[in-house]
Design a protein around this motif. Structure first.
Motif, PDB file in Angstrom:
ATOM      1  N   SER A  15       0.821  -1.211   0.000  1.00 26.08           N
ATOM      2  CA  SER A  15       0.000   0.000   0.000  1.00 26.08           C
ATOM      3  C   SER A  15       0.857   1.264   0.000  1.00 26.08           C
ATOM      4  O   SER A  15       0.445   2.293  -0.540  1.00 26.08           O
ATOM      5  CB  SER A  15      -0.929   0.012   1.211  1.00 26.08           C
ATOM      6  N   LEU A  16       2.030   1.187   0.596  1.00 26.86           N
ATOM      7  CA  LEU A  16       2.934   2.344   0.638  1.00 26.86           C
ATOM      8  C   LEU A  16       3.615   2.620  -0.704  1.00 26.86           C
ATOM      9  O   LEU A  16       4.165   3.701  -0.902  1.00 26.86           O
ATOM     10  CB  LEU A  16       3.994   2.140   1.717  1.00 26.86           C
ATOM     11  N   THR A  17       3.577   1.655  -1.621  1.00 20.74           N
ATOM     12  CA  THR A  17       4.218   1.846  -2.921  1.00 20.74           C
ATOM     13  C   THR A  17       3.342   2.623  -3.895  1.00 20.74           C
ATOM     14  O   THR A  17       3.772   2.911  -5.012  1.00 20.74           O
ATOM     15  CB  THR A  17       4.608   0.500  -3.567  1.00 20.74           C
ATOM     16  N   GLY A  18       2.118   2.936  -3.500  1.00 18.34           N
ATOM     17  CA  GLY A  18       1.209   3.689  -4.358  1.00 18.34           C
ATOM     18  C   GLY A  18       0.671   2.907  -5.541  1.00 18.34           C
ATOM     19  O   GLY A  18       0.725   3.378  -6.673  1.00 18.34           O
ATOM     20  N   PRO A  19       0.137   1.714  -5.296  1.00 17.59           N
ATOM     21  CA  PRO A  19      -0.371   0.910  -6.409  1.00 17.59           C
ATOM     22  C   PRO A  19      -1.691   1.456  -6.948  1.00 17.59           C
ATOM     23  O   PRO A  19      -2.337   2.291  -6.309  1.00 17.59           O
ATOM     24  CB  PRO A  19      -0.594  -0.463  -5.771  1.00 17.59           C
ATOM     25  N   SER A  20      -2.085   0.952  -8.091  1.00 10.56           N
ATOM     26  CA  SER A  20      -3.404   1.267  -8.631  1.00 10.56           C
ATOM     27  C   SER A  20      -4.455   0.776  -7.633  1.00 10.56           C
ATOM     28  O   SER A  20      -4.338  -0.338  -7.103  1.00 10.56           O
ATOM     29  CB  SER A  20      -3.578   0.553  -9.969  1.00 10.56           C
ATOM     30  N   SER A  64       2.342 -11.838  -5.827  1.00 13.44           N
ATOM     31  CA  SER A  64       2.254 -10.683  -6.718  1.00 13.44           C
ATOM     32  C   SER A  64       2.644  -9.391  -6.000  1.00 13.44           C
ATOM     33  O   SER A  64       3.389  -8.568  -6.536  1.00 13.44           O
ATOM     34  CB  SER A  64       0.830 -10.565  -7.273  1.00 13.44           C
ATOM     35  N   MET A  65       2.144  -9.211  -4.789  1.00 11.14           N
ATOM     36  CA  MET A  65       2.489  -8.000  -4.034  1.00 11.14           C
ATOM     37  C   MET A  65       3.968  -7.988  -3.688  1.00 11.14           C
ATOM     38  O   MET A  65       4.606  -6.928  -3.746  1.00 11.14           O
ATOM     39  CB  MET A  65       1.637  -7.901  -2.762  1.00 11.14           C
ATOM     40  N   ALA A  66       4.533  -9.134  -3.328  1.00  7.22           N
ATOM     41  CA  ALA A  66       5.955  -9.193  -3.001  1.00  7.22           C
ATOM     42  C   ALA A  66       6.801  -8.802  -4.207  1.00  7.22           C
ATOM     43  O   ALA A  66       7.765  -8.033  -4.083  1.00  7.22           O
ATOM     44  CB  ALA A  66       6.339 -10.594  -2.511  1.00  7.22           C
ATOM     45  N   VAL A  67       6.439  -9.302  -5.383  1.00  5.81           N
ATOM     46  CA  VAL A  67       7.179  -8.964  -6.604  1.00  5.81           C
ATOM     47  C   VAL A  67       7.057  -7.471  -6.898  1.00  5.81           C
ATOM     48  O   VAL A  67       8.046  -6.804  -7.224  1.00  5.81           O
ATOM     49  CB  VAL A  67       6.660  -9.795  -7.797  1.00  5.81           C
ATOM     50  N   GLN A  68       5.873  -6.920  -6.738  1.00  5.03           N
ATOM     51  CA  GLN A  68       5.672  -5.494  -7.012  1.00  5.03           C
ATOM     52  C   GLN A  68       6.422  -4.605  -6.009  1.00  5.03           C
ATOM     53  O   GLN A  68       6.936  -3.557  -6.368  1.00  5.03           O
ATOM     54  CB  GLN A  68       4.197  -5.170  -7.040  1.00  5.03           C
ATOM     55  N   VAL A  69       6.470  -5.041  -4.754  1.00  5.68           N
ATOM     56  CA  VAL A  69       7.225  -4.285  -3.751  1.00  5.68           C
ATOM     57  C   VAL A  69       8.711  -4.314  -4.093  1.00  5.68           C
ATOM     58  O   VAL A  69       9.399  -3.288  -4.038  1.00  5.68           O
ATOM     59  CB  VAL A  69       6.969  -4.844  -2.322  1.00  5.68           C
ATOM     60  N   LEU A  70       9.212  -5.488  -4.473  1.00  5.43           N
ATOM     61  CA  LEU A  70      10.636  -5.593  -4.857  1.00  5.43           C
ATOM     62  C   LEU A  70      10.935  -4.749  -6.091  1.00  5.43           C
ATOM     63  O   LEU A  70      11.983  -4.096  -6.144  1.00  5.43           O
ATOM     64  CB  LEU A  70      11.009  -7.051  -5.097  1.00  5.43           C
ATOM     65  N   CYS A  71      10.038  -4.756  -7.055  1.00  4.56           N
ATOM     66  CA  CYS A  71      10.244  -3.928  -8.256  1.00  4.56           C
ATOM     67  C   CYS A  71      10.233  -2.446  -7.904  1.00  4.56           C
ATOM     68  O   CYS A  71      11.005  -1.665  -8.461  1.00  4.56           O
ATOM     69  CB  CYS A  71       9.159  -4.228  -9.286  1.00  4.56           C
ATOM     70  N   ALA A  72       9.350  -2.047  -6.988  1.00  6.79           N
ATOM     71  CA  ALA A  72       9.296  -0.642  -6.571  1.00  6.79           C
ATOM     72  C   ALA A  72      10.569  -0.232  -5.834  1.00  6.79           C
ATOM     73  O   ALA A  72      11.036   0.900  -5.962  1.00  6.79           O
ATOM     74  CB  ALA A  72       8.076  -0.408  -5.696  1.00  6.79           C
ATOM     75  N   MET A  73      11.132  -1.157  -5.089  1.00  4.82           N
ATOM     76  CA  MET A  73      12.363  -0.847  -4.349  1.00  4.82           C
ATOM     77  C   MET A  73      13.575  -0.768  -5.272  1.00  4.82           C
ATOM     78  O   MET A  73      14.475   0.033  -5.049  1.00  4.82           O
ATOM     79  CB  MET A  73      12.614  -1.910  -3.266  1.00  4.82           C
ATOM     80  N   CYS A  74      13.578  -1.596  -6.318  1.00  2.95           N
ATOM     81  CA  CYS A  74      14.717  -1.630  -7.244  1.00  2.95           C
ATOM     82  C   CYS A  74      14.662  -0.543  -8.305  1.00  2.95           C
ATOM     83  O   CYS A  74      15.681  -0.168  -8.856  1.00  2.95           O
ATOM     84  CB  CYS A  74      14.801  -3.002  -7.922  1.00  2.95           C
TER      85      CYS A  74
END
Length: 75
Positions: A15-20, A64-74
């Motif tokens: 939620s902190l990554t600002g998803p759609s 899916s959320m874990a992958v998106q969080v990792l992508c947002a961090m990288c």
């Protein structure tokens, strides 16, 4: 409980990554529906694949959320 705590942790960070909002809603809805189905299958001793399938499908939003969080961090 085995997948609820990781989901809560991942959901908070996700939620902190600002998803759609639509995608986030779908993640949370899929997890909720299949987690409830898993509980119903456990309580009423439904046929064996019901419980394991609902558990597995409830893991998909977590992955899916874990992958998106990792992508947002990288990126």
């Amino acid at each position: 409980m085995e997948n609820i705590f990781p989901f809560l942790f991942l959901g908070a960070i996700y939620s902190l990554t600002g998803p759609s909002l639509l995608v986030a809603h779908l993640h949370f809805l899929v997890f909720f529906i299949f987690r409830v189905l898993h509980s119903i299958a456990y309580l009423f001793a439904l046929r064996p694949p019901t419980r394991s399938l609902s558990y597995t499908i409830a893991q998909i939003p977590c992955v899916s959320m874990a992958v998106q969080v990792l992508c947002a961090m990288c990126g």
